[in-house]
Design a protein around this motif. Structure first.
Motif, PDB file in Angstrom:
ATOM      1  N   SER A   1       0.812  -1.230   0.000  1.00 27.48           N
ATOM      2  CA  SER A   1       0.000   0.000   0.000  1.00 27.48           C
ATOM      3  C   SER A   1       0.837   1.268   0.000  1.00 27.48           C
ATOM      4  O   SER A   1       0.291   2.372   0.036  1.00 27.48           O
ATOM      5  CB  SER A   1      -0.897   0.010   1.245  1.00 27.48           C
ATOM      6  OG  SER A   1      -0.123   0.265   2.411  1.00 27.48           O
TER       7      SER A   1
ATOM      8  N   ALA B   1       5.506  12.986   1.350  1.00 24.73           N
ATOM      9  CA  ALA B   1       4.286  12.500   2.012  1.00 24.73           C
ATOM     10  C   ALA B   1       4.192  11.018   1.711  1.00 24.73           C
ATOM     11  O   ALA B   1       4.093  10.624   0.552  1.00 24.73           O
ATOM     12  CB  ALA B   1       3.065  13.245   1.500  1.00 24.73           C
TER      13      ALA B   1
ATOM     14  N   TYR C   1       2.322   7.376   2.373  1.00 27.77           N
ATOM     15  CA  TYR C   1       1.029   6.806   2.753  1.00 27.77           C
ATOM     16  C   TYR C   1       1.142   5.304   2.919  1.00 27.77           C
ATOM     17  O   TYR C   1       1.798   4.641   2.114  1.00 27.77           O
ATOM     18  CB  TYR C   1      -0.003   7.081   1.664  1.00 27.77           C
ATOM     19  CG  TYR C   1      -0.248   8.540   1.388  1.00 27.77           C
ATOM     20  CD1 TYR C   1      -1.288   9.218   2.020  1.00 27.77           C
ATOM     21  CD2 TYR C   1       0.561   9.247   0.503  1.00 27.77           C
ATOM     22  CE1 TYR C   1      -1.519  10.570   1.768  1.00 27.77           C
ATOM     23  CE2 TYR C   1       0.344  10.588   0.243  1.00 27.77           C
ATOM     24  CZ  TYR C   1      -0.700  11.244   0.878  1.00 27.77           C
ATOM     25  OH  TYR C   1      -0.922  12.562   0.639  1.00 27.77           O
TER      26      TYR C   1
ATOM     27  N   LYS D   1      -1.320   1.716   4.469  1.00 29.80           N
ATOM     28  CA  LYS D   1      -2.532   1.182   5.089  1.00 29.80           C
ATOM     29  C   LYS D   1      -2.126   0.455   6.360  1.00 29.80           C
ATOM     30  O   LYS D   1      -1.300  -0.477   6.321  1.00 29.80           O
ATOM     31  CB  LYS D   1      -3.201   0.211   4.106  1.00 29.80           C
ATOM     32  CG  LYS D   1      -4.667   0.009   4.345  1.00 29.80           C
ATOM     33  CD  LYS D   1      -5.510   0.952   3.496  1.00 29.80           C
ATOM     34  CE  LYS D   1      -6.992   0.727   3.687  1.00 29.80           C
ATOM     35  NZ  LYS D   1      -7.774   1.685   2.892  1.00 29.80           N
TER      36      LYS D   1
ATOM     37  N   LEU E   1       3.371  19.503  11.607  1.00 30.60           N
ATOM     38  CA  LEU E   1       3.838  18.902  10.366  1.00 30.60           C
ATOM     39  C   LEU E   1       5.112  19.597   9.915  1.00 30.60           C
ATOM     40  O   LEU E   1       5.253  20.818  10.042  1.00 30.60           O
ATOM     41  CB  LEU E   1       2.746  19.004   9.300  1.00 30.60           C
ATOM     42  CG  LEU E   1       1.514  18.150   9.619  1.00 30.60           C
ATOM     43  CD1 LEU E   1       0.390  18.454   8.651  1.00 30.60           C
ATOM     44  CD2 LEU E   1       1.871  16.670   9.559  1.00 30.60           C
TER      45      LEU E   1
ATOM     46  N   ARG F   1       0.520  11.422  11.024  1.00 35.64           N
ATOM     47  CA  ARG F   1      -0.920  11.572  11.203  1.00 35.64           C
ATOM     48  C   ARG F   1      -1.588  10.231  10.905  1.00 35.64           C
ATOM     49  O   ARG F   1      -1.284   9.582   9.889  1.00 35.64           O
ATOM     50  CB  ARG F   1      -1.481  12.632  10.241  1.00 35.64           C
ATOM     51  CG  ARG F   1      -1.066  14.068  10.559  1.00 35.64           C
ATOM     52  CD  ARG F   1      -1.604  14.563  11.903  1.00 35.64           C
ATOM     53  NE  ARG F   1      -1.171  15.927  12.196  1.00 35.64           N
ATOM     54  CZ  ARG F   1      -0.047  16.239  12.851  1.00 35.64           C
ATOM     55  NH1 ARG F   1       0.767  15.285  13.270  1.00 35.64           N
ATOM     56  NH2 ARG F   1       0.254  17.487  13.090  1.00 35.64           N
ATOM     57  N   VAL F   2      -2.484   9.839  11.792  1.00 36.48           N
ATOM     58  CA  VAL F   2      -3.304   8.661  11.533  1.00 36.48           C
ATOM     59  C   VAL F   2      -4.664   9.145  11.046  1.00 36.48           C
ATOM     60  O   VAL F   2      -5.269  10.030  11.656  1.00 36.48           O
ATOM     61  CB  VAL F   2      -3.457   7.799  12.803  1.00 36.48           C
ATOM     62  CG1 VAL F   2      -4.519   6.722  12.597  1.00 36.48           C
ATOM     63  CG2 VAL F   2      -2.125   7.173  13.167  1.00 36.48           C
ATOM     64  N   ASP F   3      -5.111   8.598   9.934  1.00 40.13           N
ATOM     65  CA  ASP F   3      -6.428   8.955   9.409  1.00 40.13           C
ATOM     66  C   ASP F   3      -7.388   7.805   9.736  1.00 40.13           C
ATOM     67  O   ASP F   3      -7.434   6.793   9.029  1.00 40.13           O
ATOM     68  CB  ASP F   3      -6.336   9.178   7.891  1.00 40.13           C
ATOM     69  CG  ASP F   3      -7.656   9.668   7.316  1.00 40.13           C
ATOM     70  OD1 ASP F   3      -8.658   9.733   8.073  1.00 40.13           O
ATOM     71  OD2 ASP F   3      -7.696   9.980   6.120  1.00 40.13           O
TER      72      ASP F   3
ATOM     73  N   ARG G   1     -10.488   7.524   9.498  1.00 41.36           N
ATOM     74  CA  ARG G   1     -11.556   7.288   8.524  1.00 41.36           C
ATOM     75  C   ARG G   1     -11.139   6.306   7.435  1.00 41.36           C
ATOM     76  O   ARG G   1     -11.953   5.557   6.915  1.00 41.36           O
ATOM     77  CB  ARG G   1     -11.973   8.607   7.876  1.00 41.36           C
ATOM     78  CG  ARG G   1     -12.550   9.622   8.873  1.00 41.36           C
ATOM     79  CD  ARG G   1     -12.680  11.000   8.255  1.00 41.36           C
ATOM     80  NE  ARG G   1     -13.577  11.016   7.096  1.00 41.36           N
ATOM     81  CZ  ARG G   1     -13.134  11.018   5.847  1.00 41.36           C
ATOM     82  NH1 ARG G   1     -11.846  11.015   5.592  1.00 41.36           N
ATOM     83  NH2 ARG G   1     -13.990  11.025   4.862  1.00 41.36           N
ATOM     84  N   THR G   2      -9.883   6.351   7.053  1.00 38.02           N
ATOM     85  CA  THR G   2      -9.441   5.497   5.949  1.00 38.02           C
ATOM     86  C   THR G   2      -8.478   4.406   6.409  1.00 38.02           C
ATOM     87  O   THR G   2      -8.055   3.580   5.594  1.00 38.02           O
ATOM     88  CB  THR G   2      -8.719   6.332   4.871  1.00 38.02           C
ATOM     89  OG1 THR G   2      -7.551   6.924   5.475  1.00 38.02           O
ATOM     90  CG2 THR G   2      -9.607   7.432   4.329  1.00 38.02           C
TER      91      THR G   2
ATOM     92  N   ARG H   1      -5.474   4.807   7.260  1.00 37.24           N
ATOM     93  CA  ARG H   1      -4.133   5.053   6.730  1.00 37.24           C
ATOM     94  C   ARG H   1      -3.292   5.858   7.707  1.00 37.24           C
ATOM     95  O   ARG H   1      -3.795   6.631   8.509  1.00 37.24           O
ATOM     96  CB  ARG H   1      -4.218   5.849   5.422  1.00 37.24           C
ATOM     97  CG  ARG H   1      -4.385   4.989   4.223  1.00 37.24           C
ATOM     98  CD  ARG H   1      -4.057   5.680   2.929  1.00 37.24           C
ATOM     99  NE  ARG H   1      -4.642   4.868   1.858  1.00 37.24           N
ATOM    100  CZ  ARG H   1      -5.880   5.005   1.394  1.00 37.24           C
ATOM    101  NH1 ARG H   1      -6.656   5.969   1.849  1.00 37.24           N
ATOM    102  NH2 ARG H   1      -6.339   4.183   0.466  1.00 37.24           N
TER     103      ARG H   1
ATOM    104  N   ILE I   1      -0.213   8.683   7.495  1.00 35.46           N
ATOM    105  CA  ILE I   1       0.505   9.592   6.596  1.00 35.46           C
ATOM    106  C   ILE I   1       1.727  10.092   7.357  1.00 35.46           C
ATOM    107  O   ILE I   1       1.599  10.703   8.416  1.00 35.46           O
ATOM    108  CB  ILE I   1      -0.374  10.781   6.168  1.00 35.46           C
ATOM    109  CG1 ILE I   1      -1.637  10.265   5.450  1.00 35.46           C
ATOM    110  CG2 ILE I   1       0.396  11.707   5.240  1.00 35.46           C
ATOM    111  CD1 ILE I   1      -2.895  10.458   6.243  1.00 35.46           C
TER     112      ILE I   1
ATOM    113  N   ILE J   1       5.016  12.461   7.085  1.00 34.74           N
ATOM    114  CA  ILE J   1       5.600  13.544   6.293  1.00 34.74           C
ATOM    115  C   ILE J   1       7.030  13.749   6.771  1.00 34.74           C
ATOM    116  O   ILE J   1       7.260  13.955   7.963  1.00 34.74           O
ATOM    117  CB  ILE J   1       4.829  14.863   6.467  1.00 34.74           C
ATOM    118  CG1 ILE J   1       3.315  14.649   6.387  1.00 34.74           C
ATOM    119  CG2 ILE J   1       5.339  15.911   5.502  1.00 34.74           C
ATOM    120  CD1 ILE J   1       2.695  14.821   5.054  1.00 34.74           C
TER     121      ILE J   1
END
Lengths: 345, 345, 345, 345
Positions: B173, B246, B248, B250, B280, B297-299, B301-302, B304, B306, B308
């Motif tokens: 991913s 950046a 990304y 999963k 950031l 950053r942990v998202d 919602r998805t 994932r 991220i 940086i």
């Protein structure tokens, strides 16, 4: 170790000073103080200091209690703000370097005329020394209070001093057309200095009325030995740092470019920070350094000499010059902490 | 004193290296060499060295005779140019740090596939060490030949190493969307990198085909323990310096941002040059330094994460990392000559 | 002639709209209105209009009395400010194009969750049309109230629509890594967008939390036919204008780049403002225009497709798209007043 | 329709001309020709024309066969390249506008002295007209051959004409300190104009020796009625477009700023493209337009007047001025195709 305090440490000049003092082998920063960012870690405003300068910025009101613990106070505040604290600091025996304009002009009338304020410390003016080491080194080394020069005046005076000292040009012919990066406007919220307002454009400003004019005239008059007036035009250029000054004067006698170069080289022969360069100066070559690069051209067709000088407005035009003055004040090697070369590109 | 030679000293990376070595307390620059500017004083190409590094740039052909007088050779040439001189230098017992791509990939097939050249020194590949000190410190300290990492790989590998080492993300991913300043394109006459062609625009380039891809994959595969492939997209940004990556991935298991921060802080707990930052990262905070700033950053919602990361492409992405490697090679304090903080603005 | 009013005419989007409407052959600007610059000639704030648009900017409070004299009202205000005036304008039979975010999200819960405000006009949401003509042309032409899309959503939705419409990618794999010029941050006094804070740096911001995320998801879900979530990461780039979006998706079936190009060319075959380009897009090629340039790359190694789209954030991302919507609302030729090509360099 | 050909269409000025002619209601571009990009579609070099100007750039050698099919030939080549083709075009009855320097100077000696070349068409010099419409409108309208002015001369002459025409200043006191964006250096591969070499710096160049000096002097001498010499200093500024000229002169008689404004307003009262502005001009306000904005300041302290003018170097300084000349040559409305306002930001 010299214990130093900085008033106005979160502005661009104050921050640059913190950068320099942090790495200076003979200095310990005792406090950083800020109007707008009290009790915030310095590294949160300027994140390059993350892990290095994490001190809280203290309140400007509370610095009085720290005066007995420092040897030198740097003031990097807007004009009109330096008066009471300077008096107090001097009373404590603390040496003061004011990076603002409050002690540069010897005449309180001229101060009032150009800054619109009454001078609150006229008693200090006679002992304040204009901190341009290449011109006033001895007085600086004996002073308690240094008026650190403005950025435009530094570039202009150093460019013109040899010509006027040797009376090579007509003093009434002097024109200074100067260009500055945007950091000269400071770090305050302001539409006029937004990225989108400055980028991709150039403008003149303060034409025939900029406050650095009387400062330039005072010092050039001293060098020349008589009062003179100059035309001074500043411009805003879309870059972060740097001042380039193009200085024009009418030659009184014929002079070749080579002769002129010899005169300048001799005039500044002992000056580490003045480089008389063959190519025309560019601000990038002095960025991040305390150098003033000077190039010369004689225009035979018009009988004029054009002197181009370049400095970094936040360094030789502010913070590194303040450190140079500090070194003189404390009898340290003048270039200590200032052996910096521009990083390119 | 370590006696150093630089091959390709007039390119941006080579010049940055000269800047660093000149101020390094344990190094003496023995020669600067250049393809394009032979017999020209270095200070005439890079005028910030006026009065400091005035040596003539010597011919690349003539450096062989200097090999017996140096301890380390830095090579900052285009790929494919490092082979013969590396062999010769090693034969003289000179340690070599190649800032180019010729010794980074362990597979000569992959080298040929991505660079379009036969590898001329496959015999050296097994002993060459990939010079990312945070990952390969011990091997570096024992090596003779260092393959200094590419700029994008440095930012990418450091950002992703903890995630892959701890198998926190699905390796299939991984997407790296990276942005670089224009100095990454080097200092050669080229319409595509003219001011007027780069300014006021951004573009992606080399999508799905950039040569740093196999280098990133090789190192991340090593860390992960299995072969993996990544999507890597570089962009050109109108600024001189800096890389922002950046990255990304999963998440395989639910993980809070706080937990992730702890993992990264622990992974890099002994690393001076890695700063795990709450805000950031921005490239300006690392400009002119050897730092790699990393934010997370942990998202939710998805699912994932991220990551940086920010480096200065000419420093941690090239020259200062080369110095870090040199320090390791010679058993000097690893941060010697590299205690640099970004100058702002 | 269509009589138009602009609310928020002194922001960058509002001003760009004035620029476009001033030269539109079928429009007469009836008033310009501003929060911050009431009773100042427009040409004094934006001096390029000197001699052309010298009207005073009227008070926002006083525009109600002008509603009976206009046919269309453009609202270019911060979110949360469009509610009462939109209701009033519609009551007068005035068509409304809101360039802000107040009518873009169909769900008041999502609006509240991302914008932190109660939606004051939920009754209008069902009739409001999301003004992306390439997707909702027919509904737009019959609407009274247009929610003009955000800049990032415009670039992202146009890039991804064909992939999702044809179900070529896994919807859970979508990542949008977008880069914007500084004008996207608006024209208000703010330290973060000073020249000296943005220049020579790049940063991500709002990672995993930017307000354009739900807008992108709403529209992509509609196109896909099921709810989906995307990862969206915006960046700030040191340039005035432009958005570049790199969109990643995992292909569900093998597909060549050529096949993908055919799919996109067919999908947008009747769209004047969408250009499917062979070279990768650059923001400069669309600067000052209403075009959205789209380039495609298939990465066979990872099974991903990378779609790169470029728009001018103030044009197709705001003002010229609003004009395109106006043209549709009034049955004018859709490209009227929008036949603009980028000016280079 | 006027049938036009462009020689040198892939340079910045030639391309800007193509942009203007493409949207000009009375012009049809018959061919685009290029030295360096023969047989390449124009839209591949300048991708904003994708879908619009896809013509192949034809070989410069082959344009002779097209001369019978055009009404006007624009030449945008380096100096010294316009001679033979101009003669041929005129022989075909084609009107010629040369954007280069080959027909600007009336004296072949001065041409040789400053350009280092023999003038090959001295026979054409008497009929060539210097294409500054605000000064030579009537002669332009009757000419066959127009020498389109240089960018710096356009800004300088328009700024100084009223002062010299009315003999308000000492002609020996004139100094022009001008600043230009990088596009003035053209679109050729050159290290000096790389992004990384120009960005974040300013420099003067060609001091006391720039080739625009004799052109400025020729025209100002004509206006003044006697030969005069000026000091002219150009600078390179990190922006794409724009020229700002600060012009200094010593007033012969006392004059208030208001009186000066009246003189300028009257002098240019019929000129659409000259705007006498109260605020000081900025290049951004004229970017992309044919305007020349002029601001005035009297410095009572030094008896000097400072006139600041701003143009877009590729527009009023090159391409749009060429269109203005074309309009005059063909008796079209002078502002046709030139009603352009700067796009901000």
């Amino acid at each position: 170790m010299i214990r130093a305090g900085i008033l106005g440490a979160t502005g661009y000049a104050g921050q640059q000073l913190a950068w320099l003092l942090f790495r200076h082998p003979h200095v310990k920063i005792h406090f950083l103080s800020s109007y707008n960012h009290t009790d915030v870690p310095f590294s949160q405003i300027y994140c390059q200091y993350e892990g290095f300068i994490q001190d809280l910025c203290i309140d400007i009101q509370s610095i009085e209690e720290h005066l007995s613990n420092i040897d030198i106070l740097f003031i990097a505040l807007p004009h009109g703000k330096a008066f009471p604290i300077t008096e107090k600091a001097l009373a404590y025996g603390v040496k003061v370097v004011d990076l603002g304009a409050d002690f540069r002009l010897k005449s309180t009338e001229i101060y009032k005329a150009w800054y619109g304020l009454d001078h609150e410390c006229s008693n200090l003016l006679s002992s304040a020394v204009y901190g341009l080491p290449e011109i006033h080194r001895i007085q600086i080394s004996q002073a308690q209070l240094i008026a650190n020069p403005g950025c435009y005046p530094t570039a202009s005076i150093l460019a013109l001093a040899p010509l006027l000292k040797h009376r090579l040009i007509d003093p009434s012919s002097v024109i200074i057309d100067a260009k500055s990066g945007v950091s000269g406007a400071g770090r305050s919220a302001n539409i006029a200095t937004l990225f989108t307002e400055c980028n991709e454009s150039i403008k003149a400003y303060g034409v025939a009325g900029h406050r650095h004019t009387p400062e330039i005239e005072q010092e050039l008059s001293l060098i020349y030995g008589e009062n003179l007036h100059v035309s001074f035009t500043p411009h805003l250029v879309p870059m972060n740092r740097g001042i380039l000054a193009a200085c024009y004067g009418k030659l009184l006698h014929k002079l070749t470019q080579e002769e002129l170069y010899e005169i300048y080289q001799f005039f500044y022969k002992d000056e580490y920070f003045i480089r008389i360069v063959e190519n025309l100066p560019e601000t990038r070559w002095v960025r991040g350094s305390n150098f003033c690069d000077i190039g010369l051209r004689v225009d035979g067709r018009t009988g004029r000499v054009i002197v181009i000088s370049a400095i970094d407005n936040l360094m030789k035009g502010a913070a590194s010059q303040a450190v140079q003055n500090m070194n003189l004040l404390f009898g340290i090697r003048e270039i200590e902490g200032l052996e910096l070369l521009a990083m390119i590109p």
